[in-house]
Write an enzyme that holds these catalytic residues in place. Structure first.
Site, PDB file in Angstrom:
ATOM      1  N   ARG A 289      75.896  36.762 119.086  1.00  0.00           N
ATOM      2  CA  ARG A 289      74.832  35.937 118.491  1.00  0.00           C
ATOM      3  C   ARG A 289      74.671  34.594 119.209  1.00  0.00           C
ATOM      4  NH1 ARG A 289      73.781  36.442 112.930  1.00  0.00           N
ATOM      5  NH2 ARG A 289      75.873  37.287 112.765  1.00  0.00           N
ATOM      6  N   ARG A 325      67.229  41.519 108.954  1.00  0.00           N
ATOM      7  CA  ARG A 325      68.255  40.572 108.501  1.00  0.00           C
ATOM      8  C   ARG A 325      67.967  39.943 107.133  1.00  0.00           C
ATOM      9  NH1 ARG A 325      69.915  36.580 110.649  1.00  0.00           N
ATOM     10  NH2 ARG A 325      72.119  37.032 110.416  1.00  0.00           N
ATOM     11  N   CYS A 357      56.782  49.864 102.223  1.00  0.00           N
ATOM     12  CA  CYS A 357      56.804  50.137 100.783  1.00  0.00           C
ATOM     13  C   CYS A 357      58.198  49.939 100.203  1.00  0.00           C
ATOM     14  CB  CYS A 357      56.339  51.562 100.541  1.00  0.00           C
ATOM     15  SG  CYS A 357      54.825  51.894 101.415  1.00  0.00           S
TER      16      CYS A 357
HETATM   17  N1  LLP Z   1      83.287  41.530 118.699  1.00  0.00           N
HETATM   18  C1  LLP Z   1      83.359  42.438 117.717  1.00  0.00           C
HETATM   19  C2  LLP Z   1      84.512  43.327 117.657  1.00  0.00           C
HETATM   20  C3  LLP Z   1      82.326  42.524 116.761  1.00  0.00           C
HETATM   21  O1  LLP Z   1      82.421  43.402 115.771  1.00  0.00           O
HETATM   22  C4  LLP Z   1      81.217  41.655 116.845  1.00  0.00           C
HETATM   23  C5  LLP Z   1      80.113  41.719 115.885  1.00  0.00           C
HETATM   24  C6  LLP Z   1      81.179  40.736 117.915  1.00  0.00           C
HETATM   25  C7  LLP Z   1      82.250  40.692 118.818  1.00  0.00           C
HETATM   26  C8  LLP Z   1      80.046  39.776 118.109  1.00  0.00           C
HETATM   27  O2  LLP Z   1      79.946  38.920 117.015  1.00  0.00           O
HETATM   28  P1  LLP Z   1      78.960  37.660 117.112  1.00  0.00           P
HETATM   29  O3  LLP Z   1      79.482  36.762 118.205  1.00  0.00           O
HETATM   30  O4  LLP Z   1      77.619  38.157 117.410  1.00  0.00           O
HETATM   31  O5  LLP Z   1      79.062  37.027 115.774  1.00  0.00           O
HETATM   32  N2  LLP Z   1      74.165  42.384 112.170  1.00  0.00           N
HETATM   33  C9  LLP Z   1      74.855  41.195 111.680  1.00  0.00           C
HETATM   34  C10 LLP Z   1      76.030  40.838 112.549  1.00  0.00           C
HETATM   35  C11 LLP Z   1      77.005  41.980 112.751  1.00  0.00           C
HETATM   36  C12 LLP Z   1      78.160  41.608 113.640  1.00  0.00           C
HETATM   37  C13 LLP Z   1      78.954  42.808 114.028  1.00  0.00           C
HETATM   38  N3  LLP Z   1      80.052  42.563 114.913  1.00  0.00           N
HETATM   39  C14 LLP Z   1      73.829  40.064 111.547  1.00  0.00           C
HETATM   40  O6  LLP Z   1      72.657  40.290 111.786  1.00  0.00           O
HETATM   41  O7  LLP Z   1      74.186  38.947 111.165  1.00  0.00           O
END
Ligand code: LLP
Length: 428
Positions: A289, A325, A357
């Site tokens: 992210r 989201r 819907c």
């Molecule tokens: N590493 C692992 C093992 C992970 O499971 C994840 C994210 C990341 C790195 C990266 O995380 P980040 O830096 O992006 O926070 N769909 C959700 C977020 C799901 C995150 C899943 N794992 C949302 O839209 O907020």
């Protein structure tokens, strides 16, 4: 920090008015800023410079080939969770030997694909998986590089659907079992114990949970280094971003209570680097992210305005299938008109909703927005991470096009889907 700015009442993506992009490519439309992605990579690299480190961008956040190519050109590694993501990295010119392969359910085909591609490491999440990888590597007369994902049982204080590092979650192996498990893994002949990994959750907006987890892990990591000569410690991803600038500028009540400045690469590094440096190990980070979240927007056009009793519904052509989201996590995305009305226009408490819907098909509820009319266009900000990648074809809606802006230049990096694309493979 991002390169979507309002200049003279008009929203720009770097040097290009977003309204021009909407007119050229249609809506709904994802627009990404190359400079924002590059800046984020460079700022994190700079902040972590005192460490021997590798950034493995978690491409689940945004896996468009052009985005991956931008990061690959800057030397990024990748954290992937499927054979499909490995293929994407390779097609985008990424280096498989800088990839960590994560996930609780790797299949035989995926393990074989990753071994053939010579990935840097498998992040392993169970004993059964460890033994399975050992067996497959043995068949191929290879030694598979592995790290075990530790569940440190630390609460990341984030949304329950994106917390991963407590014993409530399916991820990793309990902290207390790790020493014995490495001893057992060391006896499996077709494995190389290369490192140790953790990831406590996503959208973490303060440094405390990271520090707590790292401090808990340090003696264990040191012990694994001594006993098994591991070469890296992967501290995962999870760096949060600013979705609501009112929070970050101190205007909201919530912010006044929290009194925590937003997490930046510098503040993150200032806390974690001094803890990690004495280990003398390579440090891996897996941000998703942080790299792309603020580097993308979703552009949409108003179809209708519907007033019912107390409510004003602004119905737009983007929907929960394009950006799930808000429906899934009650997440906040700032909403900005592409062209601002002359001052004096009053704000109307509005629900911005899509055509799907489902009552859950909304982008905001009761939010003061400038009065809208059909044909007006709006941007949902901070949609670069977990936006397009989580899009679906629900209601047989083709997925949006994706455009990359670089300075004054722009190009389609994924064409808009057609209904024929959706029907491919189906039969009566
Ligand atoms: N590493 C692992 C093992 C992970 O499971 C994840 C994210 C990341 C790195 C990266 O995380 P980040 O830096 O992006 O926070 N769909 C959700 C977020 C799901 C995150 C899943 N794992 C949302 O839209 O907020």
């Amino acid at each position: 920090m991002h390169h979507f700015q309002v200049k003279k009442g008009e929203l720009y993506a770097e040097g290009v008015p977003v309204s021009q992009l909407a007119a050229t490519y249609g809506t709904p439309l994802y627009v990404y800023s190359a400079a924002t992605i590059s800046d984020h990579f460079d700022r994190l690299t700079h902040a972590l410079a005192p460490l021997d480190h590798l950034i493995c961008y978690a491409l689940k956040a945004n896996s468009n080939l052009a985005v991956l190519n931008l990061l690959a050109q800057r030397g990024s590694g990748f954290d992937l969770v499927s054979g499909g993501e490995l293929t994407r990295v390779q097609r985008a010119g990424g280096d498989a030997t800088k990839c960590s392969f994560a996930g609780v359910g790797k299949t035989r085909a995926e393990i074989e694909q990753a071994l053939a591609a010579n990935v840097y490491v498998f992040n392993v999440e169970s004993i059964a998986e460890l033994e399975f990888i050992d067996r497959i590597a043995g068949e191929k007369k290879l030694r598979a590089p592995v790290a075990i994902r530790v569940n440190p049982n630390v609460d990341a204080s984030t949304h329950s659907k994106i917390t991963t590092g407590t014993y409530e979650n399916k991820f990793g192996i309990a902290f207390e079992e790790i020493g014995a498990l490495y001893a057992r893994a060391a006896r499996l002949k077709n494995l190389r114990l290369l490192g140790v990994q953790m990831h406590i959750g996503s959208q973490i907006t303060e440094v405390k949970p990271f520090v707590k987890a790292i401090k808990k892990m340090l003696p264990l990591v040191q012990d694994l280094k001594t006993r098994h000569h591991i070469e890296f410690f992967d501290i995962g991803g999870g760096l949060g971003i600013v979705y609501d600038p009112a929070l970050a500028s101190g205007q909201s009540a919530w912010w006044n209570q929290q009194k925590t400045p937003p997490l930046t690469p510098a503040t993150y590094a200032a806390s974690v680097v001094p803890l990690l440096q004495p280990l003398g190990l390579r440090i891996l980070v897996e941000p998703g992210r942080f790299m792309v979240g603020n580097a993308g927007i979703l552009v949409t056009e108003v179809l209708y305005v519907k007033k019912t009793g107390q409510k004003t519904f602004v119905i737009v052509d983007a929907a929960m299938n394009d950006l799930i989201r808000p429906a899934f996590y009650e997440s906040y995305h700032e909403i900005v008109p592409l062209k601002q009305k002359r001052s004096g226009g009053k704000l109307v408490s509005s629900d911005l909703v899509g055509p799907i819907c489902e009552s859950g098909d909304y982008f905001c509820k009761d939010r003061p927005l400038p009065a809208q009319k059909p044909g007006d266009r709006l941007a949902l900000l901070s949609a670069g991470a977990y936006g397009f990648v989580m899009a679906s074809n629900y209601n047989t809606r083709p997925r949006a096009a994706e455009v990359l802006v670089e300075g004054a230049k722009h190009r389609v990096v994924r064409e808009r889907e057609t209904v024929d694309d959706l029907l491919r493979g189906e039969s009566v």
